[in-house]
Design a protein around this motif. Structure first.
Motif, mmCIF file in Angstrom:
data_model
loop_
_atom_site.group_PDB
_atom_site.id
_atom_site.type_symbol
_atom_site.label_atom_id
_atom_site.label_comp_id
_atom_site.label_asym_id
_atom_site.label_seq_id
_atom_site.Cartn_x
_atom_site.Cartn_y
_atom_site.Cartn_z
ATOM 1 N N LEU A 1 3.509 6.022 -5.504
ATOM 2 C CA LEU A 1 3.285 6.260 -6.857
ATOM 3 C C LEU A 1 2.155 7.175 -7.204
ATOM 4 N N ASP B 1 0.810 -1.326 0.040
ATOM 5 C CA ASP B 1 0.104 -0.135 0.022
ATOM 6 C C ASP B 1 0.881 1.344 0.140
ATOM 7 N N ALA C 1 3.802 1.554 -1.361
ATOM 8 C CA ALA C 1 4.440 1.771 -2.662
ATOM 9 C C ALA C 1 3.233 2.376 -3.574
ATOM 10 N N LYS C 2 1.810 1.833 -3.390
ATOM 11 C CA LYS C 2 1.193 2.411 -4.148
ATOM 12 C C LYS C 2 1.018 4.101 -4.152
ATOM 13 N N CYS C 3 0.878 4.297 -2.811
ATOM 14 C CA CYS C 3 0.510 5.605 -2.391
ATOM 15 C C CYS C 3 2.012 6.523 -2.795
#
Lengths: 245, 245
Positions: A177, A171, A173-175
């Motif tokens: 990005l 999560d 890492a997604k944030c």
């Protein structure tokens, strides 16, 4: 400009960096700003750079070169604590600035530079440091679980909303990005490719790495879904009450 | 610090400003940064201020005082074009800085200041200007439909995603509040109350005004819904594909 950020979580550390370098709008180039030092099973160190490219490159080159010198000095490979590695990197930065600074200053060229450096050495917890242009540094804590360098403001709101030490690596890492997406939309001096690395606590490897270029299907889908999702949320917000005095 | 923004739309102009002023972290105060000049049916001008408070206050006071002087000079009430009003305001700012600047400069006090000024004068289209600290100014166009001053970066991504000249006044006002929310979450130097004004094209009145304080039910609901909505969108994003070399 540059945008780099690192997020310190209970489960590890997420590192991200863009690749755009500009010395004026007519001199834009692509340089990788993430450098990984790894001795599998023993230590992992990731350095993200921002600021004057000649200074950060020289400092990192010296930092690495000396680690093979074998002159008895403590190096990034011999240090038993990441704190000591941060200290070495800070000292190296000071040395380069002392040597190069006066020549750059006389033409009013900004030679400031800074690093985010984090990872783990056997026997220690994972740690994350922000090394300032003056060579001093601070360490991330539970209260302030992330650091940014470069063009930091556009991408900060989403980190402030989402990042806590308990969030999962995926999560986070997604944030990160999404934070890059926001930054790149609002500022052309930050651009692809993005380097992304998820360091999993106690893993002592850097196998979770992504190099995201223009045609990256996942990132483009993420950007689109995020943008459409935002618009949908925005459309669902209630209108202001009319207030006509 | 300060955050002010104005959005130029086909249907009118939306103005927003926060109220926090700080001269160091131990000297924070609340000042209204939106000033409205209105002669119903004839002209509406809204000025948002950022920068050194003594400079912006002095410039605006002079700007207004001279409009009643009746010395034959063109004023904000006699000008037939908003371009001329921008010019008067820019000149007034230069005058104040010329007088005050040297005293502030000798103590290294930043005396820069800037304004957003927009509205409509009978016979003209609505117009919006950004008056820089040097007194020069630029005008909003369809390609760049909004201006921000002060602490602008945190709140820019959402404007970039949502604002187009075709958006309705209501949606633009909502978007501006979201932009304020993002800014206030990431930077304590921007704070409530928020002044919000929607100028409807050809209305020549300023009746759509909101003064949003801590306990504002609408704004608090908006913040909450936006935050929850974002988290929901975030939660629905696909995970990164695993890429282990």
């Amino acid at each position: 400009m540059t945008y780099c950020a690192a997020l310190m979580l209970e489960s590890g550390i997420v590192f991200g960096s863009d690749s755009r370098t500009n010395a004026g709008v007519d001199d834009i180039a692509t340089f990788r700003k993430m450098k990984v030092f790894e001795r599998s099973g023993d230590r992992v160190m990731v350095v993200l750079s921002s600021g004057n490219l000649s200074v950060t490159q020289a400092a990192l080159t010296l930092f690495e070169k000396r680690s093979h010198a074998g002159d008895g000095r403590e190096t990034l490979w011999s240090a038993t604590s990441l704190f000591d590695v941060a200290n070495i990197l800070g000292e190296t930065l000071r040395e380069v600035q002392l040597k190069e600074g006066p020549y750059l200053a006389q033409d009013n060229i900004d030679y400031s530079a800074s690093f985010l450096m984090g990872g783990q050495i056997q026997g220690e917890e994972p740690r994350l440091f922000h090394i300032y242009s003056q060579g001093n540094f601070i360490e991330a804590t539970r209260e302030t679980p992330y650091f940014q360098i470069g063009e930091t403001k556009y991408g900060k709101p989403i980190l402030d909303r989402v990042i806590t030490p308990r969030i999962s690596l995926k999560d986070a890492a997604k944030c990160l990005l999404v934070s890059f997406d926001s930054t790149m939309r609002s500022n052309i001096s930050v651009g692809l490719p993005i380097d992304l690395l998820c360091y999993e606590r106690e893993s002592f490897t850097t196998r979770h790495q992504w190099h995201i270029e223009e045609n990256d299907v996942y990132f483009n889908t993420l950007r689109k879904e995020w943008s459409e999702g935002l618009k949908q949320v925005f459309g669902s917000l209630a209108d202001l009450p009319s207030r006509e005095p």
